[in-house]
Design an enzyme around this catalytic site. Structure first.
Site, PDB file in Angstrom:
ATOM      1  N   THR A 123       0.826  -1.206   0.000  1.00 16.33           N
ATOM      2  CA  THR A 123       0.000   0.000   0.000  1.00 16.33           C
ATOM      3  C   THR A 123       0.862   1.259   0.000  1.00 16.33           C
ATOM      4  O   THR A 123       2.004   1.234   0.497  1.00 16.33           O
ATOM      5  CB  THR A 123      -0.901  -0.009   1.255  1.00 16.33           C
ATOM      6  OG1 THR A 123      -1.503   1.268   1.408  1.00 16.33           O
ATOM      7  CG2 THR A 123      -0.120  -0.311   2.527  1.00 16.33           C
ATOM      8  N   ASP A 124       0.280   2.351  -0.486  1.00 17.24           N
ATOM      9  CA  ASP A 124       0.986   3.646  -0.411  1.00 17.24           C
ATOM     10  C   ASP A 124       1.050   4.166   1.028  1.00 17.24           C
ATOM     11  O   ASP A 124       1.811   5.084   1.329  1.00 17.24           O
ATOM     12  CB  ASP A 124       0.305   4.674  -1.325  1.00 17.24           C
ATOM     13  CG  ASP A 124      -1.163   4.924  -1.004  1.00 17.24           C
ATOM     14  OD1 ASP A 124      -1.715   4.281  -0.083  1.00 17.24           O
ATOM     15  OD2 ASP A 124      -1.776   5.779  -1.689  1.00 17.24           O
ATOM     16  N   GLU A 125       0.238   3.562   1.941  1.00 19.95           N
ATOM     17  CA  GLU A 125       0.201   4.079   3.322  1.00 19.95           C
ATOM     18  C   GLU A 125       1.531   3.890   4.047  1.00 19.95           C
ATOM     19  O   GLU A 125       1.784   4.543   5.051  1.00 19.95           O
ATOM     20  CB  GLU A 125      -0.929   3.419   4.122  1.00 19.95           C
ATOM     21  CG  GLU A 125      -2.278   3.676   3.499  1.00 19.95           C
ATOM     22  CD  GLU A 125      -3.443   3.593   4.479  1.00 19.95           C
ATOM     23  OE1 GLU A 125      -3.216   3.483   5.686  1.00 19.95           O
ATOM     24  OE2 GLU A 125      -4.587   3.652   3.997  1.00 19.95           O
ATOM     25  N   TYR A 150      -1.907  -0.369  11.100  1.00 21.31           N
ATOM     26  CA  TYR A 150      -2.068  -1.054   9.808  1.00 21.31           C
ATOM     27  C   TYR A 150      -0.862  -0.802   8.912  1.00 21.31           C
ATOM     28  O   TYR A 150      -0.223  -1.738   8.416  1.00 21.31           O
ATOM     29  CB  TYR A 150      -3.354  -0.578   9.104  1.00 21.31           C
ATOM     30  CG  TYR A 150      -3.378  -0.923   7.632  1.00 21.31           C
ATOM     31  CD1 TYR A 150      -3.485  -2.238   7.203  1.00 21.31           C
ATOM     32  CD2 TYR A 150      -3.257   0.078   6.654  1.00 21.31           C
ATOM     33  CE1 TYR A 150      -3.478  -2.566   5.840  1.00 21.31           C
ATOM     34  CE2 TYR A 150      -3.252  -0.233   5.297  1.00 21.31           C
ATOM     35  CZ  TYR A 150      -3.357  -1.546   4.898  1.00 21.31           C
ATOM     36  OH  TYR A 150      -3.343  -1.869   3.569  1.00 21.31           O
ATOM     37  N   LYS A 154       2.068  -3.311   7.430  1.00 16.39           N
ATOM     38  CA  LYS A 154       2.323  -3.511   5.996  1.00 16.39           C
ATOM     39  C   LYS A 154       3.782  -3.161   5.678  1.00 16.39           C
ATOM     40  O   LYS A 154       4.425  -3.832   4.864  1.00 16.39           O
ATOM     41  CB  LYS A 154       1.378  -2.656   5.149  1.00 16.39           C
ATOM     42  CG  LYS A 154      -0.075  -3.092   5.162  1.00 16.39           C
ATOM     43  CD  LYS A 154      -0.316  -4.480   4.593  1.00 16.39           C
ATOM     44  CE  LYS A 154      -0.175  -4.537   3.087  1.00 16.39           C
ATOM     45  NZ  LYS A 154      -0.544  -5.884   2.552  1.00 16.39           N
TER      46      LYS A 154
END
Ligand code: NAD
Ligand code: DAU
Length: 337
Positions: A123-125, A150, A154
């Site tokens: 993810t970009d997060e 989260y 990741k």
């Protein structure tokens, strides 16, 4: 070719299986999924009787089960994860268990099974938060700066994938993707939550000032990016995948949905903000464009309308999903909204 897909009963995983089986009908697909609250085999009813499709219910943390499921596999496409930021704030432990430990178990089993490619969906997060009104974008060189349990879990999984590539020579690739939308999106996430709440005559909760920006990508564009990375991607590389050309904030997204559905803005309810809420995400996807020829093909406004229509046509799917434990989660997160 035998492709093991983890988390194939979730939103993106099920869209990917349907996409892959349409475009690569001779491949054997094994869907390894624990069926948490987010997993739903109804998403896969179109392929459940296809002889090239097998479902294995199991937890990616279970090393014996994973080793068994990966026997004879050529490719692993790893979607399985706890995926919702708000739930990670309430209960972070399961995120570390599945996203970090589960990924490590899969990586070990992939080495043992001599997998030709381990593709990790990220993810970009993991890159943190960009300032509002800036032109900055995340790309493959952006420093990791995860800010929620989260995204931290990741980030941990991404580091493990890269470590297994460097240390053991496992042939890996990673995609870091922005916010997907489309069919089978679990209605805890902004777009399906807004659509289904409106269909139920309920208000739409918007966090804080609503001026948070996400980079929206139609799920089929994401599936095609993964396909291209699997076919043409370079081993050991990461590719950033995103959709929006211009910033669209959450309030604008919700107002667009209300307009499509013929409702007015008084259905918006501003609620307390998400702790540590990342202000803005934006992806520079020039590497995957230049190296692999990928670009998004689905325009946000047009496919948002089609997504609304999908939820209108699939009432029983989301009504079933919004039952039971979903109601407990909703009360905990939103109170009486
Ligand atoms: P989702 O929550 O809809 O689905 C997750 C799936 O994983 C479910 O079917 C669930 O049953 C399964 N699962 C969870 N824990 C498991 C475990 N321990 N063992 C086996 N299966 C397990 O998630 P999603 O939105 O489809 O996201 C899929 C992947 O893509 C995730 O890795 C997520 O981090 C990543 N991602 C999502 C987005 C997005 O916008 N949704 C964007 C970028 C990256
Ligand atoms: O960027 C990719 C990520 O996108 C994925 O890695 C995650 O798995 C996925 O869940 C998604 O994370 P977000 O937190 O960005 O998505 P969500 O739909 O939860 O929220 C989108 C934005 O809308 C965010 O700024 C928070 C806001 N929001 C969300 C909900 C659920 C609201 O204002 N109200 C809400 O009720």
């Amino acid at each position: 070719m035998k492709v093991v897909v983890t988390g194939g009963a979730g939103f993106i995983g099920s869209n990917f299986i349907l996409y892959w089986m349409r475009h690569h009908p001779d491949d054997a697909i094994v869907n390894l999924d624990k069926l948490t609250y987010a997993g739903n085999l109804e998403n896969l009813k179109d392929v459940e009787n296809n002889p090239n499709y097998t479902f294995v219910q199991g937890d990616i943390v279970d090393a014996d089960l994973v080793e068994h499921a990966l026997k004879g596999a050529d490719i692993v496409v790893h979607f399985a994860a706890e995926s919702h930021v708000d739930r990670s704030i309430h209960e972070p432990a399961q995120f570390v268990m599945t996203n970090v430990l589960g990924t490590q178990v899969l990586l070990d089993a992939s080495l043992k099974a001599n997998i030709k490619r381990f593709h990790h969906i990220s993810t970009d997060e993991v890159f943190g938060s960009l300032p509002l009104f800036s032109k900055d974008k995340f790309d493959e060189k952006t420093k990791y700066d995860p800010r929620s349990p989260y995204s931290a879990s990741k980030a941990g999984s991404d580091h493990l994938v890269n470590a297994y590539s460097a240390t053991y020579g496992l042939p890996t690739t990673i995609t870091n993707c922005s916010n997907n939308f489309g069919p089978y999106h679990f209605p805890e996430k902004l777009i399906p939550l807004a659509i289904t709440n409106i269909l139920e005559g309920k208000k739409v909760p918007v966090y804080g000032d609503g001026l948070y920006v996400r980079d929206w990508l139609y799920v089929e564009d994401h599936c095609r990016a993964i396909e291209l990375v699997l076919i043409k991607g370079k081993i050991g590389e990461t590719y950033c995948v995103g959709g929006s050309a211009d910033d669209i904030n959450n309030l604008t997204v919700v107002k667009k949905i209300l307009r499509i559905m013929g409702k007015t803005d008084d259905m918006i309810e501003f609620v307390k903000d998400r702790p540590g809420h990342d202000r803005r995400y934006a992806i520079d996807w020039s590497k995957i464009k230049n190296d692999l020829g990928w670009e998004p093909q689905h325009n946000f406004d047009e496919w948002l309308e089609k997504t609304v229509e999908w939820y209108r046509q699939n009432t029983s799917w989301w009504q079933r999903v919004k039952d039971g434990s979903y109601q407990d989660y909703y009360k905990k997160q939103y109170g009486s909204v």
